[in-house]
Design an enzyme around this catalytic site. Structure first.
Site, PDB file in Angstrom:
ATOM      1  N   GLU A  26       0.854  -1.120  -0.054  1.00  0.00           N
ATOM      2  CA  GLU A  26       0.036  -0.095  -0.014  1.00  0.00           C
ATOM      3  C   GLU A  26       1.052   1.270   0.027  1.00  0.00           C
ATOM      4  OE1 GLU A  26      -3.037  -0.003   3.219  1.00  0.00           O
ATOM      5  OE2 GLU A  26      -3.700   1.827   2.770  1.00  0.00           O
ATOM      6  N   ASN A  71      -6.746   1.205   2.927  1.00  0.00           N
ATOM      7  CA  ASN A  71      -7.648   2.627   3.037  1.00  0.00           C
ATOM      8  C   ASN A  71      -7.092   3.817   2.003  1.00  0.00           C
ATOM      9  OD1 ASN A  71      -8.639   1.244   5.253  1.00  0.00           O
ATOM     10  ND2 ASN A  71      -7.061   2.031   6.740  1.00  0.00           N
ATOM     11  N   ASN A 171     -12.001  -1.108  -1.267  1.00  0.00           N
ATOM     12  CA  ASN A 171     -11.478  -1.472   0.158  1.00  0.00           C
ATOM     13  C   ASN A 171     -12.334  -1.399   1.344  1.00  0.00           C
ATOM     14  OD1 ASN A 171      -8.859  -2.478   1.539  1.00  0.00           O
ATOM     15  ND2 ASN A 171      -9.144  -0.436   2.630  1.00  0.00           N
ATOM     16  N   GLU A 172     -12.530  -2.468   2.238  1.00  0.00           N
ATOM     17  CA  GLU A 172     -13.216  -2.197   3.538  1.00  0.00           C
ATOM     18  C   GLU A 172     -14.316  -1.065   3.644  1.00  0.00           C
ATOM     19  OE1 GLU A 172     -10.076  -1.742   6.610  1.00  0.00           O
ATOM     20  OE2 GLU A 172      -9.446  -3.773   6.358  1.00  0.00           O
ATOM     21  N   TYR A 243      -6.920  -9.037  11.511  1.00  0.00           N
ATOM     22  CA  TYR A 243      -5.345  -8.658  12.046  1.00  0.00           C
ATOM     23  C   TYR A 243      -5.319  -9.426  13.491  1.00  0.00           C
ATOM     24  CZ  TYR A 243      -4.147  -5.870   7.978  1.00  0.00           C
ATOM     25  OH  TYR A 243      -3.965  -5.263   6.685  1.00  0.00           O
ATOM     26  N   GLU A 291      -6.365  -9.451   3.213  1.00  0.00           N
ATOM     27  CA  GLU A 291      -5.215  -8.934   4.270  1.00  0.00           C
ATOM     28  C   GLU A 291      -5.361  -9.528   5.561  1.00  0.00           C
ATOM     29  OE1 GLU A 291      -5.878  -4.455   5.118  1.00  0.00           O
ATOM     30  OE2 GLU A 291      -6.426  -4.145   3.201  1.00  0.00           O
ATOM     31  N   GLN A 352       1.456  -6.419   5.223  1.00  0.00           N
ATOM     32  CA  GLN A 352       1.929  -5.980   3.975  1.00  0.00           C
ATOM     33  C   GLN A 352       3.109  -6.849   3.658  1.00  0.00           C
ATOM     34  OE1 GLN A 352       0.981  -1.946   3.036  1.00  0.00           O
ATOM     35  NE2 GLN A 352      -0.876  -1.999   4.145  1.00  0.00           N
TER      36      GLN A 352
HETATM   37  O1  AHR Z   1      -3.020  -3.099   6.197  1.00  0.00           O
HETATM   38  C1  AHR Z   1      -3.362  -1.681   6.827  1.00  0.00           C
HETATM   39  C2  AHR Z   1      -4.688  -1.502   6.517  1.00  0.00           C
HETATM   40  O2  AHR Z   1      -5.530  -2.347   7.319  1.00  0.00           O
HETATM   41  C3  AHR Z   1      -5.387  -1.187   5.329  1.00  0.00           C
HETATM   42  O3  AHR Z   1      -5.152  -0.127   4.745  1.00  0.00           O
HETATM   43  C4  AHR Z   1      -6.761  -1.360   5.572  1.00  0.00           C
HETATM   44  O4  AHR Z   1      -7.408  -1.755   4.405  1.00  0.00           O
HETATM   45  C5  AHR Z   1      -6.922  -2.168   6.892  1.00  0.00           C
HETATM   46  O5  AHR Z   1      -7.765  -1.520   7.787  1.00  0.00           O
END
Ligand code: AHR
Length: 504
Positions: A26, A71, A171-172, A243, A291, A352
């Site tokens: 990103e 994001n 995205n999201e 995450y 992700e 990432q």
């Molecule tokens: O990977 C970091 C962020 O995590 C990304 O930009 C977003 O898509 C997610 O919330």
């Protein structure tokens, strides 16, 4: 402590899609600038891309890299990143409160993909922008010359269409933090109209629609149902993100989190089936888990920039988690879950790739090195290709916050029929007891151990840093052997292991 496993040649889960080992880059922090791109670095190529980073990326054999966000993409103008570099505008990035010179754009990214042997997976801005910009971007990237956007691409140095097939529709979009956040109804309609329009240009595109940002979102899993009801017949994948964090500093709870991941995947697989049944559709949508990673070590350090107290810095240090040995065990368990769920998860992207919550770190003007989590990702990506085996596992377990009876042994197995090998990826979650492991190899004929790699360390919190780049890494293991049809050996407490056998 004993654990026994049965692997049968005919008991399989799925052929694994190689894209399960993809990654994400990103425009965030130093992922791009001083990550992959640093003109003036001693290893930089003619495009200003770091050669030392490219080499570490190549070793990982990454099939696809998702770009440019995240994001970031939800307020991104792709046009800013094309044309003569010196004429590109510097823009404020509203997602991360930074600025971006746009020195890297879609041309530079795709050239980098070619140089490291990977493929682009591009994301479209459906936050601040809409259908028309999406269509223009896809036509710019893939359209023929003789049309407006194809000719502009040619003028900017690339006459041939880039032929990018895999596209993310935003995205999201369920996240209130997202620029242009939408309700499921609003997003579902926009995503469907965008997908229809892109398909009118090229039926063969593969399209990913946004699922929830994580399984704790208040709109989960209704979001997926609603979005799929709008888009089922016009998209191919639904994206999930997750995450992992050890905020309680409780290792056993932390290492059980892949059970939550497993439930998340199961719930969305059922939601897909529900919508498919409701639509009487023959089509099978699957999951792009685009992700995933551990993310929490850097949270406190990032506040100043994210709260806007540092102005609008270009490529500041952001989300630079320094991964420790405990995270090796976690990433090993996550990858095992993806292998075991490879029937529904066709694409997954570690988030990432460089500097930002990443397996690869760099120092501006200095070295690039492997974080601890590089290794389980490397082993899965390089050796986890083939058919996922449906292993029968009998292991003692423990009760954790997210699940009861979490087995101390977390294991997956991949049969590579062409190479005549089986690769097992195993984690012993126990903090003090070794596991006596016995794997019955049924129907595979003769086998012998050809590789055994172990990652373990007495200090769970030790990391590979600039000043100590090799504190954690794999070492050859010993004591694993095949006797008759049984592969046996001991797995040390808190260890990650890869064991490969050659079949005759
Ligand atoms: O990977 C970091 C962020 O995590 C990304 O930009 C977003 O898509 C997610 O919330």
């Amino acid at each position: 402590m004993r654990a026994s496993v049965t692997a049968h040649r005919d008991f399989t889960i799925s052929a694994i899609d190689d894209r399960l080992y993809s990654a994400f880059l990103e425009h965030l922090g130093r992922a791009i600038y001083t990550g992959i791109h640093e003109p003036g670095h001693p290893t930089a190529d003619k495009n200003g891309m770091r050669g030392d980073v490219a080499q570490l990326v190549r070793e990982l054999r990454i099939p696809y890299v998702r770009y440019p966000g995240g994001n970031f993409v939800s307020a991104y103008n792709w046009e800013d990143g094309v044309g003569p570099v010196e004429q590109r505008p510097t823009r404020l990035d509203l997602a991360w409160h930074t600025s971006d010179s746009n020195a890297v754009g879609v041309h530079e990214f795709i050239a980098w993909c070619e140089s490291v042997g990977t493929n682009p997976m591009l994301a479209i801005n459906l936050g601040s922008r809409g259908l028309d910009e999406a269509r223009n971007f896809v036509e710019y990237v893939n359209g023929p010359t003789g049309s407006y956007w194809g000719d502009l691409r040619k003028k900017n140095g690339h006459a041939d269409p880039f032929n990018v097939k895999l596209w993310c529709l935003g995205n999201e979009m369920d996240g209130p933090w997202q620029v242009g956040h939408k309700t499921a109804e609003e997003y579902g309609r926009l995503a469907n109209e965008t997908a229809k329009t892109l398909r009118a240009f090229d039926k063969s595109l593969e399209l990913v629609v946004c699922g929830s940002s994580n399984s704790d979102m208040p709109t989960y899993p209704d979001w997926e149902r609603t979005v799929l009801e709008h888009t089922y017949d016009s998209v191919d994948y639904i994206s999930l993100h997750m995450y992992f964090a050890n905020r309680q500093n409780h290792t056993q709870n932390y290492l059980a989190l892949n059970h939550k991941l497993d439930r998340y995947i199961g719930t969305i697989a059922s939601t897909i089936d529900f919508v498919k049944a409701k639509k009487r559709s023959k089509k099978q949508v699957t999951i792009s888990f685009d992700e995933w990673n551990v993310w929490y070590h850097s949270n406190a350090a990032d506040r100043a920039v994210l709260d806007g107290n540092s102005g609008w810095p270009h490529a500041p240090r952001l989300l630079e988690d320094a991964y420790n040995f405990e995270d090796v065990l976690q990433v090993g368990c996550i990858l095992n879950t993806f292998i075991r769920r490879s029937d529904v998860v066709r694409i997954a992207c570690i988030a990432q790739l460089v500097n930002v919550i990443a397996p690869i770190m760099t120092e501006p003007g200095g070295p690039a090195w492997k974080q601890t989590i590089y290794f389980p990702y490397y082993f899965a990506s390089v050796f986890g290709r083939g058919t996922a085996l449906n292993l029968g596992v009998d292991s003692p377990g423990y009760d954790a916050d997210v699940a009861d009876n979490v087995p101390y042994l977390d294991i997956s197995g991949v049969h590579d029929e062409a190479g005549k090998t089986i690769s097992f990826f195993a984690v012993n979650r126990h903090d003090s007891e070794a596991l006596d492991l016995s794997i019955d190899l049924k129907g595979f004929g003769n086998a012998r151990v050809i590789d055994h790699q172990v990652i373990t360390h007495p200090n769970l919190k030790i990391a590979n840093t600039l000043n100590d780049q090799n504190a954690v890494g794999p070492k050859p293991g010993s004591g694993m052997a095949v006797d008759g049809s049984a592969l046996t050996g001991k797995l040390a407490p808190h260890s990650y292991q890869m064991i490969r056998v050659q079949l005759s």
